[in-house]
Write a protein that holds these residues in place. Structure first.
Motif, short mmCIF file in Angstrom:
data_model
loop_
_atom_site.label_atom_id
_atom_site.label_comp_id
_atom_site.label_asym_id
_atom_site.label_seq_id
_atom_site.Cartn_x
_atom_site.Cartn_y
_atom_site.Cartn_z
N VAL A 154 74.98 58.51 -20.73
CA VAL A 154 74.44 59.35 -21.54
C VAL A 154 75.28 60.59 -22.08
O VAL A 154 75.23 60.88 -23.26
CB VAL A 154 73.29 60.09 -20.77
N THR A 155 76.30 60.90 -21.20
CA THR A 155 77.30 62.02 -21.34
C THR A 155 78.60 61.41 -22.14
O THR A 155 79.32 62.19 -22.95
CB THR A 155 77.82 62.69 -20.33
N GLY A 156 78.98 60.16 -22.04
CA GLY A 156 79.94 59.60 -22.50
C GLY A 156 81.09 59.80 -21.78
O GLY A 156 82.31 59.31 -22.10
N ASP A 157 81.10 60.41 -20.63
CA ASP A 157 82.15 60.91 -19.71
C ASP A 157 82.01 59.92 -18.26
O ASP A 157 81.19 60.14 -17.73
CB ASP A 157 82.12 62.33 -19.04
N TYR A 158 83.11 59.14 -18.55
CA TYR A 158 82.96 57.97 -17.72
C TYR A 158 83.88 58.37 -16.28
O TYR A 158 84.01 57.21 -15.56
CB TYR A 158 83.34 56.60 -18.10
N SER A 159 84.44 59.35 -16.17
CA SER A 159 85.26 59.69 -15.20
C SER A 159 84.73 59.93 -13.86
O SER A 159 85.43 59.66 -12.80
CB SER A 159 86.27 60.94 -15.57
N SER A 160 83.51 60.33 -13.83
CA SER A 160 82.81 60.92 -12.81
C SER A 160 81.34 60.78 -12.94
O SER A 160 80.88 61.70 -13.53
CB SER A 160 83.15 62.19 -12.21
N VAL A 161 80.65 59.75 -12.49
CA VAL A 161 79.02 59.45 -12.66
C VAL A 161 78.36 59.41 -11.58
O VAL A 161 78.69 59.28 -10.36
CB VAL A 161 79.37 58.26 -13.61
N VAL A 162 77.03 59.33 -12.08
CA VAL A 162 75.87 59.26 -11.05
C VAL A 162 75.35 57.98 -11.54
O VAL A 162 74.90 57.99 -12.58
CB VAL A 162 74.92 60.63 -10.77
N GLY A 163 74.78 57.17 -10.37
CA GLY A 163 74.37 55.69 -10.71
C GLY A 163 72.78 55.94 -10.72
O GLY A 163 72.07 56.81 -9.80
N TYR A 164 71.83 55.51 -11.71
CA TYR A 164 70.66 55.34 -11.57
C TYR A 164 70.06 53.83 -11.55
O TYR A 164 70.29 52.92 -12.45
CB TYR A 164 70.12 56.12 -12.88
N GLY A 165 68.93 53.68 -10.79
CA GLY A 165 68.30 52.14 -10.71
C GLY A 165 66.72 52.28 -10.99
O GLY A 165 66.35 53.33 -10.43
#
Length: 282
Positions: free
Chosen positions: A260-271
């Protein structure tokens, strides 16, 4: 006058205007492209971040319930705040979202409390004005997806022990068995790793979810190979669903906040996943 829990997150974690909220949630539901789901969906697993982040994934879970007409919806979520009690519920008579009030089924809660005391040795701790987001964030999806007037069975899980989750699962199955119900388990996956690491950790946890193996989900977290803040909640729902005849789990969608944010350095996973009772499991 009904004693209503005031929402601490409407207008912050999700849209506060009723018409806009309904439109946004409906879009998430409409955009979900579900696979063929064999059998009866008796529970779903959904993420619980702000709608802008996890709404596209949550839409898959709740699209699997769209049009259903339950009388009772059990929402089992983690408690992120530092309460002492292992299992918590609301002391209020209803939850409120911009889409309206949802009555709490006090009879079902009382029954669950009694059964829990025999299963795990303690019951539910009712609290007022809790600040927890992980349960409430699912409610607008349920309000838009379901086609009946239903009551809520809310449980927030602070404990992270297989014994407590399995006992809660058995107690839920006892309470729900003769009712027209669906269950929702609220959880996010890994937190604040880079995208590649998050995909590895999340895949490990989702594999055990799809294997319908709640014990192994605890093992994955204990081994540091996967993570879920709602581990105690979704494993309880898995155990309850097994007791109620479910025999299959289908993962419907996985993404991260980075998508969503385009920031892949620190993410939260959703399933998102559906727990199914197939036609052969009568």
């Amino acid at each position: 006058m009904t004693d209503v829990r005031p929402s601490p997150i409407a207008g912050k974690w999700y849209e506060g205007d009723p018409k806009m909220l309904a439109r946004i949630v409906d879009e998430y539901l409409d955009e979900a492209q579900l696979p063929d789901l064999e059998g009866d969906v008796i529970a779903v697993i959904a993420p619980h971040a702000g709608h802008i982040y996890s709404g596209p994934v949550a839409g898959y879970a709740f699209a699997a319930l769209r049009g259903r007409t339950p009388d009772l919806v059990a929402v089992i979520a983690p408690m992120h705040h530092p309460y002492f009690e292992p299992l918590i519920t609301t002391a209020h008579e209803a939850y409120s979202t911009p889409l309206g009030k949802i009555l709490v089924d006090k009879d079902a809660l009382r029954e669950l409390d009694v059964v829990l005391k025999s299963e795990v040795g303690f019951g539910l701790a009712p609290v007022e004005r809790d600040p927890e987001h992980s349960l409430e964030i699912e409610l607008p999806f349920l309000q838009r997806a379901l086609a009946s007037k239903w009551k809520l069975l809310p449980v927030m899980v602070r404990a992270r022990e297989p014994r407590v989750s399995q006992g809660l699962g058995k107690a839920l199955a006892h309470v729900l068995r003769d009712r027209n119900f669906v269950m929702v388990a609220s959880t996010d996956l890994s937190h604040f790793y880079n995208q590649q690491t998050a995909l590895t950790y999340d895949r490990a946890m989702l594999n055990e979810i799809e294997s319908f193996n709640p014990d192994a989900a605890f093992d994955v977290e204990r081994a540091g190979k996967g993570f879920a803040c709602g581990l105690g909640a979704f494993t309880a729902v898995m155990w309850a669903a097994r007791e109620l005849g479910a025999d299959k789990v289908k993962v419907l969608r996985h993404a991260t906040s980075g998508n969503v944010t385009g920031d892949y350095s620190s993410v939260v996973g959703y399933g998102a996943a559906a727990i199914l009772k197939t036609a052969s499991s009568d």
